[in-house]
Scaffold this active site. Sequence first.
Site, PDB file in Angstrom:
ATOM      1  N   HIS A 236      56.046 -28.371 -58.510  1.00 31.65           N
ATOM      2  CA  HIS A 236      55.637 -27.716 -59.758  1.00 31.65           C
ATOM      3  C   HIS A 236      56.598 -28.085 -60.873  1.00 31.65           C
ATOM      4  CE1 HIS A 236      52.488 -25.477 -57.907  1.00 31.65           C
ATOM      5  NE2 HIS A 236      53.304 -24.938 -57.030  1.00 31.65           N
TER       6      HIS A 236
ATOM      7  N   HIS B 258      54.002 -27.246 -49.277  1.00 35.45           N
ATOM      8  CA  HIS B 258      53.228 -26.014 -49.066  1.00 35.45           C
ATOM      9  C   HIS B 258      52.439 -26.017 -47.777  1.00 35.45           C
ATOM     10  CE1 HIS B 258      54.110 -24.891 -53.058  1.00 35.45           C
ATOM     11  NE2 HIS B 258      53.193 -25.591 -53.679  1.00 35.45           N
TER      12      HIS B 258
ATOM     13  N   CYS C 198      56.870 -28.283 -45.315  1.00 34.36           N
ATOM     14  CA  CYS C 198      58.228 -27.802 -45.089  1.00 34.36           C
ATOM     15  C   CYS C 198      58.307 -27.158 -43.700  1.00 34.36           C
ATOM     16  CB  CYS C 198      58.596 -26.778 -46.159  1.00 34.36           C
ATOM     17  SG  CYS C 198      60.205 -26.067 -45.856  1.00 34.36           S
TER      18      CYS C 198
ATOM     19  N   HIS D 196      47.720 -18.785 -53.759  1.00 36.94           N
ATOM     20  CA  HIS D 196      48.716 -19.855 -53.635  1.00 36.94           C
ATOM     21  C   HIS D 196      48.344 -20.774 -52.472  1.00 36.94           C
ATOM     22  CE1 HIS D 196      52.549 -21.894 -53.052  1.00 36.94           C
ATOM     23  NE2 HIS D 196      52.862 -21.507 -54.286  1.00 36.94           N
TER      24      HIS D 196
ATOM     25  N   GLU E 140      50.075 -22.427 -50.410  1.00 38.89           N
ATOM     26  CA  GLU E 140      50.819 -22.198 -49.165  1.00 38.89           C
ATOM     27  C   GLU E 140      50.144 -21.090 -48.356  1.00 38.89           C
ATOM     28  OE1 GLU E 140      55.075 -21.188 -49.424  1.00 38.89           O
ATOM     29  OE2 GLU E 140      54.761 -19.977 -47.629  1.00 38.89           O
TER      30      GLU E 140
ATOM     31  N   SER F 291      55.220 -22.423 -60.693  1.00 35.62           N
ATOM     32  CA  SER F 291      56.047 -22.380 -59.484  1.00 35.62           C
ATOM     33  C   SER F 291      56.268 -20.928 -59.066  1.00 35.62           C
ATOM     34  CB  SER F 291      57.389 -23.075 -59.764  1.00 35.62           C
ATOM     35  OG  SER F 291      58.338 -22.638 -58.843  1.00 35.62           O
TER      36      SER F 291
ATOM     37  N   ASN G 252      58.087 -19.599 -56.719  1.00 35.50           N
ATOM     38  CA  ASN G 252      59.466 -19.120 -56.517  1.00 35.50           C
ATOM     39  C   ASN G 252      60.206 -18.968 -57.840  1.00 35.50           C
ATOM     40  OD1 ASN G 252      61.567 -21.518 -56.738  1.00 35.50           O
ATOM     41  ND2 ASN G 252      59.675 -22.351 -55.884  1.00 35.50           N
TER      42      ASN G 252
HETATM   43 FE1  F3S Z   1      60.594 -24.973 -47.788  1.00 33.30          FE
HETATM   44 FE2  F3S Z   1      61.908 -22.955 -48.654  1.00 33.30          FE
HETATM   45 FE3  F3S Z   1      61.559 -24.949 -50.171  1.00 33.30          FE
HETATM   46  S1  F3S Z   1      60.051 -22.909 -47.536  1.00 33.30           S
HETATM   47  S2  F3S Z   1      59.657 -25.795 -49.552  1.00 33.30           S
HETATM   48  S3  F3S Z   1      62.729 -24.948 -48.272  1.00 33.30           S
HETATM   49  S4  F3S Z   1      61.520 -22.859 -50.790  1.00 33.30           S
END
Ligand code: F3S
Length: 698
Positions: A51, A84, A106, A134, A136, A231, A233
């Site tokens: 993002h 994601h 991830c 989202h 993910e 994003s 987060n």
């Molecule tokens: Fe993975 Fe954590 Fe980044 S889940 S993609 S390391 S925010």
Amino acid sequence: MRGGGAVSAIRYTLTTAKSAGFCFGVDRAVKLVYEALSAGKQVATLGPVVHNDAVVGDLLEKGARIISQVSELREGETLIIRAHGVSRAVYEELRQRGNPVIDATCPFVERIHRIVEEQSAAGREVFIAGDPDHPEVQGIVGFGTGNCTVFRDETELKYLIDRTLPKRLALTAQTTYNKISWADCIKALPADHPDLQIFDTICNATAARQSDADALSRESDLMIVAGGRHSSNTLKLVDVCRRNCPTWHIDDAREMFGLADEISAAAREALAKPQRSDPVLHIGITAGASTPAHIIKEVQTYMSEIIDTNITTPDSEDVSFVDELEKTFKKIRKGDRVKGIVASISGNSEVMVDLGAKQTGYITLSELTSDTSKKPSDLVAVGDELDLVVIQVNDAEGTVQLSKRRVDEMIGFETILKAKEEGTVLEGTIVSVVKGGLIAVTTDGVNVFIPASHSGLRRDADLNVLLKQTVRFKIIDVNEQRRRAVGSIREVADADRKAAEERFWATAKVGDVFTGEVKSLTNYGAFVDLGGIDGMVHVSELSWSRIHQPSDVVAVGDTIEVYIKALNPETRRISLGHRRPEDNPWVKFVQNYAVGDIVDATIVSITAFGAFARITDGIDGLIHISQLSEQRVTNVKDVVKAGDTVTVKITAIDEEKKRISLSIRAALEELGTENAETESEEVVYSDETPADDASDAE
Ligand code: F3S
């Protein structure tokens, strides 16, 4: 980290959160896209890989395409699944299309996929804390086989619980879910629920960013959060900071100039608060997991310029902000020995480690072990504490690359040195065949080179037979500086053989019975391994039957029972027997047969003077030509041939010369007499003879 500036009355600090910017997962995904592009691949990503417009723009410029569904893929195009992750259905669709796939999901997200899959399969309803829109979360839901419900916050969770509380429930969260909200959600659940499984799957990188942002914003007068507008987060970080102080969310550092007046006004206002005792203005900066390091640097620079221009000018003797930043980044340094807890294991390639620090630790397979035959799950389990060494710190990305192998090698090398000094035998696994020899990895993870001449195999043997085998060896040479060790399997095998030999000669006696493997054959006998020492069975001792060579009855590799016939400690010769006296067919014959017996025998060979006939296994007798028939015989072949079964009388047994004489003629005569007698007896004693017949006879 703190930097600052000052004029006569006003001082300020500029602090960047310890964990800020690219997380491990995003960094990995972005790198995979760049790698694929530079390898000349046609690349598409399912949605933007990160993002961040600047990064995405650069990737597009380099040839990557963004698609929104798998059906948009072009033939042969490589699809990169972003951090994601995607649902199981998407994997299936990709499998059917057959396009090359690079999976950059991830490992932390993969872990949630597994949890949802397992919990659904176990019959639990799964509640997922997160944003249902989202990608993910949509991917996570796609791994459930039963009911999966997504809720945004404590209020929605309470509503769900009040409506119907599932009897069997599992709770998990999107990796970027807010830690504080998560704690509220846990509190909202009934403490006495009989079957509730809670999985805290909030990523450490996210959690660290959130708690650092929370702590920093509590002691700051204002905060800048850098990161994409979409994003998740980054938005959470903005949320966290806004609870504590005025906060600006910027996508790009240049946006700050448009906000300069607003930021300056807020700064003045904070300093002018009547109850304020601290004369220093504190400014905090943090950034989402999809923000590259260069944007954070730009924010730091622009922020200093805004403050310096609009509020005050820093004194020249003030501590350099950049220097302070660097100092903070060096808290975990390359080469440090650290302890970490295994947080998750990602497929066959990586282990994620919780260092109890802000950074995310990871160990690649090659830094976990030198044994290429092993998978991470063969070596470590989630929750294991590991001794590690830091081999790379990437503060901007918030990651620390670690090595277990190097620590093992350091510890292991001490064992190697000791083993060399004391002549200890070590154990290891052969992991590869290299030029001139083999590489064994000790149980402590140290590589030891074993020259081919020390492999214990024959000169022309294929070294590959030892691959993946556990072997015992001695260290014969060590280069301490280069940490190289040379081992010898042969020396251990020689020593074992010698010890076995000594044991044998100290205890062996004639008559002892062994079960051993036939190691080799010659024309005159078979060599049998008696447990590190070989003895020979002479060809004449292999069978009671007449054989031409040992291979008629045994083969190399056969396991046979032998007994010691003779021992010569001086020449160290061991004569073995294989055929047993009690199996001697001659002994059995004389016990069971006698002169005068009439038996069936098989013709086995023909000579000019008669025929040899086999009575039992290994026992043949001669039927002389004169005994072949009641008539005169001139040619043996006129009467019998090999394979015929004949009835013979045993006419003589010469025990000394082990010779047996047989006679068909004598058998015929005797049987003829017996038949005649039997017929006459039948007439005399038959009660059933009819009266008519009797009169006829008269
Ligand atoms: Fe993975 Fe954590 Fe980044 S889940 S993609 S390391 S925010």
